[in-house]
Every structure is written in structure tokens, then in C-alpha cells.
Design an enzyme around this catalytic site. Sequence first.
Site, PDB file in Angstrom:
ATOM      1  N   GLY A  21       0.921  -1.248   0.100  1.00 17.28           N
ATOM      2  CA  GLY A  21      -0.119  -0.153  -0.261  1.00 17.28           C
ATOM      3  C   GLY A  21       0.870   1.223  -0.038  1.00 17.28           C
ATOM      4  O   GLY A  21       2.023   1.173   0.257  1.00 17.28           O
ATOM      5  N   ASP A 131       6.499  -9.242   9.783  1.00 16.68           N
ATOM      6  CA  ASP A 131       7.462  -8.308   8.891  1.00 16.68           C
ATOM      7  C   ASP A 131       7.922  -7.276   9.932  1.00 16.68           C
ATOM      8  O   ASP A 131       8.215  -6.101   9.738  1.00 16.68           O
ATOM      9  CB  ASP A 131       6.509  -7.793   7.800  1.00 16.68           C
ATOM     10  CG  ASP A 131       7.518  -6.902   6.922  1.00 16.68           C
ATOM     11  OD1 ASP A 131       6.937  -6.089   6.219  1.00 16.68           O
ATOM     12  OD2 ASP A 131       8.847  -7.456   6.635  1.00 16.68           O
TER      13      ASP A 131
END
Length: 893
Positions: A21, A131
Site C-alpha cells: 500500500g 514483517d
Amino acid sequence: MVGKTLGHYEILEPLGAGGMGEVYRARDTTLKREVAIKVLPEELSADPDRLARLEREAHLLAALNHPNIATIHALEEDQGARFLVLELVKGESLEQKLATGPLPVEKALDVCKQIAEALEAAHGEGIIHRDLKPANVLVTPDGRAKVLDFGIAKSTKVGVEVAETAKATDLTLAGTLVGTPPYMSPEQVRGESIDKRADIWAFGCVLYEMLTGRSAFAKETMADTLAAIVDQDPDWNALPNEIPRQVRHLIKRCLRKDSQRRLRDIADARIEIEDSLSGDTDAVSAMLAAPAVVETTRAIPWKLAALMAVASALLAAFGVWITSPSPPESLIRRFYIDYPPETTFQAAATLGVAISPDGRSVVFNANRRLWLRAIDDLVAAPIRGTEQASVPFFSPDGQQLGFWGGDGQMKSVSITGGTPVSLGPAPERAFGASWADDGYIYFGQGAGGILRVSENGGDPQVVVQMEEGEQAHGPQLLPRSEWLLFTLLTGSGSWNAASIVAQPVSGGEPKLLVAGGTDGRYVPTGHIVYSLEGNLFAVPFDADSIEVTGAPVSIVEGIQQAFGGVTGASQFAFSDRGGLVYMPGGGASGAFQLVWVDRDGQVGLLPFEPRSSQNLALSPDGQRIALQIQGDDGESDIWIYEVERGGSQVLLTTEGNNQYPVWSPDGEWVFFTSNRSGNYDIWKRRADRSLDAEQVLTTAADDVRPSSISADGERLLFDSGLFPNRDVGMLALDTDQEPEMLVATAADELQGSFSSDGRFFAFESNETGQREVMVRELSNGRTFPVSTSTRGGVGPRWSRDGTEIYYRSRIGSGILVAEVAMEPFSASDPLELLAIIHRSGVHFDVTADGQRFLVTVPTGGGDAGNTAPAARLNVILNWFEELKRLVPTSGSQ
């Protein structure tokens, strides 16, 4: 994107971009604050998988509430784009900070302790970040660490799992592994099943990098990096000598190749760091004295596994996708569905909207036909053969769509397409219809009563006949198929004066459930939801005893009613799984304009932009307005508007849901209802905001609302919602006395207003069967009627000089006035002063001299219930969770 607007968010500047994004700084024009907006890149905006991942991130973040995790405000949709609205965290990322070298040891440990706390909260909810890296940790100027970007997080607890294993074949973008290679654990690289210990590995990598200023495993190529992860140790000599021994040992435990021997819980890392920062090393001295454990590896198999992982990642670029989890049941998701361009509403008297039982599809009426849109699609498509159709409704299995054909026939069509089938005649416009589990379609015919026709077609049968002057609307078969729920209108009045009733299918008299309302629907949560003058209300309902078991509560304001009021239709629908879809319009959640109106009907606009305004109160000097404004999330705040100072606006409340403002006589305080402490209690705050809000009154009631303060400032009138009705009470301010209930009957009494001398108070009551204005004398409890029974009355306001009472008529339109005398009390026949307002979503107050009225009017003008429909639908998924919170039933926990 910069300069554009998504919903009510103005895009200001880009903050960053990645495979999951693009993030922008934006301004929330409703709440006047800055937020972060995360939206998919344009080239991926129509990709179902990327959209699902964006939604998954919202679902996971919604499950987390921790000061070290960036908060999600909303998941929204506008102009075909879905986006996250996130807390805007100001500061630098760890990646930026480490660009100039390692952090001081104490600073590094403090930041890592906060990261550990964030991971501890996430792991407690079954969420693995996957992550964690310096770029995904921001540090604010005051030293607060915030973990960001849960875009590829994995849930082991909420909904359907993303994948059985975290494989190297998972993609964030074509050709890249899930996560960031230098921080991936060996089991991620090898394609094995992962758990929270993958985050613990990444945590060890981040802590090592913060102390050394360099990555633990990063090499020149991805292949070399992955090989190093599975086959090599970091350079332990790079760790500074001044770090505590237990911290050095902690990093090694975090970075063990074998996950079975790795640190098992991030909370243990937090404790180790806390002990190190406090200088407490006793807890680990025995452990440090033990012989060191030597780790060995087999070089060839590890390197082979790394190369195989790289090959798998490259192969995955050619078509491997991730399955998205279902949203958790508790996540309430709100978005819009826009109507087709240049939409017209010729069938406005019977506008229709429906949502499938599983909540995955919405059907609506526009441009003389029905349109179908799947929730996860970005566009709607017309349904062939539904020209002139209206009143859509789904079959119980969601595979068929029923509707009134416009040619006097009830019809059905498959949602997958085909030719519509005529089921039977319905000569009158369909007054609501539903498809029951017993194989029949029930539909209203107004004065023709309620009919049913087989889902296979045939001659309709009359189920409920109407008496002279009666009309029926919106039949629904209740559970066990023994009773019908429907709206019954008696006489020629407004549908808002109708009643919600139940009647046995086998015959018998109707049973009154709700007096005053239309389009009642039974909801599986144990409620009846109905419309009243453009707002939705709900009451708890026992489907076994066919009894209403609680008081009505306003749950949604601003629902479009049938244009022209020909039928009892309101434009809302529920799915069995809790989805709500409705057409906004006319209600208090629509845009309203503040205006002055004098006794001659002359109108003057105030210098404030139209807002979703609701309850209001004019200050004693007439210079300030306390106004309840509803935000997009359904929560309200109290704003103070300065009438004469250029229209300036000040936000008075910032916590919880705040409603029903009332001024103190000296104009220094605003009293209001707020749920900031859990229940809806009465609070007050100085209008100049010089002091924090103070709690004034809490009771065992569902909610308590202030309505009036005596001229001497010593007494407060309130009404409370203690089951099964509302009552009027009085509280002596600045004393320890318990509140006194003044009017407590089986009926509803509310909206009390003191006379100028404090001897009397006016209030609203439905004891006679409809809402009327009454006056009670405090000394002896004698009660006098003020409004007429033909028109009713709501929301009384007593003039400052005590000679007049103003109120809104219950049926029809306008503000009425009754002249009153005190010795003894008497009231004249009411006269209509103004015909400018038409419904309960509109509010008013009056100046001290009684010559001007402050009124909210819909921006479209005219009757708010008859304004043109909006060009979009509001959709709320999992809305039943909100309903159960707002209106608890006897079975609620």
C-alpha cells in the site's frame, strides 16, 4: 493522490509506499485532526487479493489496542477505493535513526522493551506480525515506539487462517517473499510452519542492529542473505562490550536457528530487558554461570534449503496467491455503495434496498430497475428483466430475488440471471414483502391487507384482512411460523403514527408491540427494529412470548423513508449475519443547516456549514450554541458555536459518545450525557474548556439525559431509561442528596423543562397512547395537559418569562405555542407559529425574549422525510454487534 479527497479525508502528502500500500498524511475534515491513510497503489486497486489483504490488516489491527501499536480508526471505501484510516504517528523510523549508526545502549534497550510490549499484545491475540523490521517501527519525539504495518500479519486465532504454513512461496509482490529477507527466520526461509517465534527471531535481529548499527544477516544478494540466515551466525564480536551480559545472551537465544530451542515467549525478552535497565541481574546470574551452549549446523543441507527457497520464491511469482481470512465477527466495517451515474428515482414511493442473508450482495432500485452489487465488487450491475421493479427481497437461501414488477405482479428471478417468473397478482403497489422459510412470500397491499403467495406461484391468499380505514405494510413471518409481524396504520394519518403489531397466521386479534413507528423487522439478536420519522429504533423482543421486553432506543439516525409517504417503507435491510444497508436521507445524520426563524417566518442562515447536527441548546445570552455533532463512526461530540464571532467553533468533548447538551443559567457550564465511563451518565464541563469534564450523575438506568436547569442553578431535570420506560427525575446540584423521581409511571416521560420560577415543569408523555406535552406542579404533583390530543406534542421548551410553552407537534409539522398562566395554572389552546420543521431529527431552541427560534433544517429544504434520496447507500457489516451493545436484551452478557 495529493490534493484529492477520499470520503471526508483530504490527502496532504505522501508518507511512504510499498507492496502492500501507499501511505499518506491526510486531514479528517469531520473531526479536524490529521490521520494516516493507507490505500492500494492504483495498479493494484482492483486486485481482489490485494483488497482482501488490506481488509485483513484492518481486521487484525482492530483486534489490537496497545499504546505501542499504531491504532486503526476505520476501514472505509470511497470512489471505488478501499482504504485504512490509521493513527498518524509523528517521528522517525528506526531505519532512519540507524542510518547514522547504532543507538546508545540504554536508548536501544528502552525502544526494544516497547517493541516487545507491542509484540506481547499481538501474540496475546494470536497475531504474528511476520514483517518486524526497523522500517516498521516509528519512534516519536518523546521516545514512544510504535509498531506499524500489519499488512502481511498472520492470525492463528481470529477467523480462517491465511495458510497452514508460512511458505517462501507466499508473496507480498510478485517475486518477493512474505516479509523482508534480512529479518526472516530460518523456518520461514525453509517453508516450514511458523508461530510467534518467527517474530522473536526478527526481534533479535532488530535488537542486534540497534546495538551494532548493522544488519545481523543482510548480504549483497537475496540468495546470500537467505543462506546466511540458515547457515551462519551474526558477528557476535560486533556487539558493544558495555551491553549487559543477559542482553547478549538474550539476543543469542532469540537468534537460535532451531525454533524449538529459541526463546519461546516475547514477554520473557521484555522481562530480561526491564531487569537489565533496572540493574537487577540476580534473576539471571545462575543462568549466566552455566556452561555456554555451542550451536552446530550442517552447512550443505542449510545452503541447499536456502537455494531451494529462492527458487520457490521465483516460481511463486508466476501465480501463487494467498487466501484471505474471514473478518472476525466483532469487527464493524462501514463503507458506501455509490449509485450508478445520473441516477433517477422514478419509483420513489416504493424505493427498495435489500441485502442477501449471507450479507455478500446488495440489491437496490434505481433508474427504473434493480441493480445487484456483491460487497467485494467495486461496481453494480443491472438485473435483466427488472424494469419498473421495486421492493426487492431475497429468498432464504439467497439464490432468488423477489420483487414487485410494476405491472401488478409479484415476481422472482435468479440472482445469476435469467427470465423473471410471475408468481401472482398484486394489483396495489407492494407495501413491503418478505420471503419466509415456509415456502410463501408475504406482502402487504395497504387497505387490501396482507397476502401470501407460494414461491412456486399461484393465486395469492388473504392472510390478514383490514377494517375500514386500516392499512398494512411490511409483513414478516416470525420464528416458528405462527405469528406475522407487520405495520398497522389506522386512519389517514402519517405512517409515523402507525403501530408495529403481531397477529397469529391462523387468525385472531393483532397484538400491539410498538405504538408509533413503521416498517418493523424482527432481528435474530432478539430485537424489533423499526423506523420512526426517518430514524431507526430498536426494542428488545421475546419471539417465544411475543412480548416487547424493553424500552425503544434510537440506533441509527437519517434513514430515507418512502418518497411522498405513500407506503410505510423505509430504506433499510438486514442480513442474517448482521449486515445493515440503508439509504441515508432526511435524518439527523444527514446535513442540516442552522437557521434563525422569527415569529413572522422570516429565515436567516447562520454562518456555519451544514453538519450532521442533532440536539442543540442556545446559551442564556443567545450568543453561543451547544450542538451535538455525529461523526462518521456514529459517535457524537458536543461543539460550541460562537454566533457573533465569525462563526468560530470549539470542540468541547473528545472522549466517548456525547449527547443532549444543556446550558447552566450563568452560561459557564454545559451539561451533557456521555458514555466515557462505560454507562451513559450526566457530565458537565466549563464552556471555556478551562477544566476537565466532571461526572454529575450516574444511576442504574440504561442512560441518563439532562434536559433543564432551574433559573437559580440549583436543580437539574433529567430523564432516565430504566427498563421498561423513561422517567423524569430531579437532582439537587452541589449537594449529596439522592436524585428524586418526579414522574415514574408505566408510560414514557421525558424532556422536562423548568418554568422560570421553578414551580412547574413541562414534559413529554405517552400515557394517553401518543406523545403529548404535560405540565406538573412540583409542590403537589398535579398534572395539566398542554398539547391537543389531535396533534400531540414533543420536546417542550418553557419561555424565559414563564408565559409561553413551545413544542413540536407530534403529527403534521411546525412549532406550536401555548400561553400559560400560573395562578392557578392554565394553558390556552396551542397555535402554530412555524411550519418549517417536520420530524424528530430536527431540533429547536428559543431566545430569551421568545421572538426568534434556532432551528436545524435539512439542507434540501422542505420535509426532511420527503427530500430526494441520497446517491449512495451506507453499509455496515457485523452491525449486530453494535445493536447488541446499544440495546441489550435479557440474554445479553
